[in-house]
Design a protein around this motif. Sequence first.
Motif, mmCIF file in Angstrom:
data_model
loop_
_atom_site.group_PDB
_atom_site.id
_atom_site.type_symbol
_atom_site.label_atom_id
_atom_site.label_comp_id
_atom_site.label_asym_id
_atom_site.label_seq_id
_atom_site.Cartn_x
_atom_site.Cartn_y
_atom_site.Cartn_z
ATOM 1 N N ILE A 1 0.926 11.276 12.700
ATOM 2 C CA ILE A 1 2.380 11.351 12.573
ATOM 3 C C ILE A 1 2.850 12.468 11.642
ATOM 4 N N GLY A 2 1.962 13.376 11.293
ATOM 5 C CA GLY A 2 2.424 14.496 10.465
ATOM 6 C C GLY A 2 1.412 14.916 9.435
ATOM 7 N N SER A 3 1.904 15.147 8.216
ATOM 8 C CA SER A 3 1.021 15.754 7.221
ATOM 9 C C SER A 3 0.225 14.729 6.430
ATOM 10 N N GLU A 4 0.544 13.430 6.602
ATOM 11 C CA GLU A 4 -0.194 12.412 5.852
ATOM 12 C C GLU A 4 -0.862 11.413 6.772
ATOM 13 N N ILE A 5 -1.961 10.880 6.286
ATOM 14 C CA ILE A 5 -2.704 9.888 7.076
ATOM 15 C C ILE A 5 -1.890 8.591 7.175
ATOM 16 N N SER A 6 -2.026 7.894 8.299
ATOM 17 C CA SER A 6 -1.342 6.614 8.466
ATOM 18 C C SER A 6 -2.294 5.632 9.142
ATOM 19 N N LEU A 7 -1.811 4.417 9.355
ATOM 20 C CA LEU A 7 -2.607 3.420 10.068
ATOM 21 C C LEU A 7 -3.028 3.909 11.441
ATOM 22 N N ALA A 8 -2.179 4.730 12.050
ATOM 23 C CA ALA A 8 -2.489 5.231 13.387
ATOM 24 C C ALA A 8 -3.841 5.958 13.378
ATOM 25 N N THR B 1 0.848 -1.176 0.000
ATOM 26 C CA THR B 1 0.000 0.000 0.000
ATOM 27 C C THR B 1 0.895 1.241 0.000
ATOM 28 N N PRO B 2 0.340 2.406 -0.354
ATOM 29 C CA PRO B 2 1.158 3.618 -0.377
ATOM 30 C C PRO B 2 1.917 3.786 0.942
ATOM 31 N N ASP B 3 3.126 4.249 0.818
ATOM 32 C CA ASP B 3 4.048 4.306 1.954
ATOM 33 C C ASP B 3 3.492 5.031 3.179
ATOM 34 N N HIS B 4 2.648 6.048 2.954
ATOM 35 C CA HIS B 4 2.215 6.860 4.097
ATOM 36 C C HIS B 4 1.414 6.068 5.135
ATOM 37 N N TRP B 5 0.810 4.938 4.744
ATOM 38 C CA TRP B 5 0.020 4.172 5.713
ATOM 39 C C TRP B 5 0.899 3.575 6.808
ATOM 40 N N TYR B 6 2.063 3.070 6.397
ATOM 41 C CA TYR B 6 2.994 2.497 7.375
ATOM 42 C C TYR B 6 4.394 2.792 6.843
ATOM 43 N N PRO B 7 4.885 4.008 7.119
ATOM 44 C CA PRO B 7 6.054 4.550 6.407
ATOM 45 C C PRO B 7 7.310 3.689 6.509
ATOM 46 N N SER B 8 8.094 3.691 5.420
ATOM 47 C CA SER B 8 9.353 2.950 5.450
ATOM 48 C C SER B 8 10.393 3.728 6.259
ATOM 49 N N ASP B 9 10.205 5.050 6.360
ATOM 50 C CA ASP B 9 11.076 5.863 7.199
ATOM 51 C C ASP B 9 10.987 5.341 8.636
ATOM 52 N N ILE B 10 12.131 4.919 9.219
ATOM 53 C CA ILE B 10 12.024 4.199 10.492
ATOM 54 C C ILE B 10 11.529 5.070 11.640
ATOM 55 N N GLN B 11 11.797 6.367 11.596
ATOM 56 C CA GLN B 11 11.309 7.205 12.692
ATOM 57 C C GLN B 11 9.792 7.389 12.600
ATOM 58 N N LYS B 12 9.319 7.608 11.388
ATOM 59 C CA LYS B 12 7.865 7.744 11.221
ATOM 60 C C LYS B 12 7.162 6.435 11.569
ATOM 61 N N ARG B 13 7.763 5.336 11.136
ATOM 62 C CA ARG B 13 7.174 4.034 11.432
ATOM 63 C C ARG B 13 7.124 3.813 12.944
ATOM 64 N N ALA B 14 8.186 4.223 13.609
ATOM 65 C CA ALA B 14 8.223 4.084 15.065
ATOM 66 C C ALA B 14 7.116 4.910 15.709
ATOM 67 N N GLN B 15 6.804 6.068 15.114
ATOM 68 C CA GLN B 15 5.714 6.893 15.648
ATOM 69 C C GLN B 15 4.364 6.200 15.484
ATOM 70 N N VAL B 16 4.181 5.536 14.346
ATOM 71 C CA VAL B 16 2.946 4.783 14.142
ATOM 72 C C VAL B 16 2.866 3.672 15.192
ATOM 73 N N ASP B 17 3.968 2.938 15.360
ATOM 74 C CA ASP B 17 3.999 1.845 16.342
ATOM 75 C C ASP B 17 3.727 2.363 17.748
ATOM 76 N N GLU B 18 4.324 3.513 18.062
ATOM 77 C CA GLU B 18 4.138 4.089 19.391
ATOM 78 C C GLU B 18 2.659 4.397 19.615
ATOM 79 N N TYR B 19 2.048 5.006 18.604
ATOM 80 C CA TYR B 19 0.623 5.319 18.753
ATOM 81 C C TYR B 19 -0.185 4.029 18.942
ATOM 82 N N LEU B 20 0.087 3.033 18.122
ATOM 83 C CA LEU B 20 -0.705 1.802 18.181
ATOM 84 C C LEU B 20 -0.623 1.144 19.560
ATOM 85 N N SER B 21 0.558 1.165 20.178
ATOM 86 C CA SER B 21 0.626 0.532 21.496
ATOM 87 C C SER B 21 -0.043 1.390 22.566
#
Length: 205
Positions: A122-129, A43-63
């Motif tokens: 996590i910023g300007s784009e929508i994500s799984l969070a 899926t488009p990268d913004h849902w679960y970004p490949s950028d590790i810091q952004k991805r970590a932010q998504v993970d942080e929110y999910l937990s």
Amino acid sequence: GASNSEGSGKVSLLKKVPALKDGDFTLAECTAILLYLTRKYNTPDHWYPSDIQKRAQVDEYLSWHHANIRANAPKTMWIKVLIPLFTGQPLPSEKLQEVMEGLSTSLKQFEERFLQDKAFIIGSEISLADLVAIVELMQPVGVGCDIFEDRPRLMEWRRRVEDAVGKELFFQAHEMILNIKELSNLQIDPQLKEQLAPVLMKMLK
């Protein structure tokens, strides 16, 4: 997808619990399913970004979500609709008050810690969070607790999520939740009521 088919009933005992079956592979936890789908279908990268810091932010929110929003929001549905339905008694209003206070604390943290002044979690784009958050936050709305009305920042975020996901898809996804009120008209087997009432009352202690 196959979710309405016979197969998913076997996979997921509760029809409403999200279950995913991909060949012989089965998952039954909402967040895990979403993550799996983003990987499988690129899926488009913004849902679960490949950028590790952004991805970590998504993970942080999910937990955080799991222990906070998930722990509070669905209770509104139990308290306003399901428990009265099964026990035949309206619930003491202080119980709802208690749940709403817990939810209120979580929402305040959600706004201050995660949303801040960003468009999305996590910023300007929508994500799984955002997706996971909105699904859960629509549950109180479905039972008549409008948690958005006195929270302009939350309301704006909800509008952005609706637009990003597409109004039509958004309402399809929430149709079931928003129709939950109509459950009150269900006729429930008295025997089932008898078995479930004590269990449900215990849940509320």
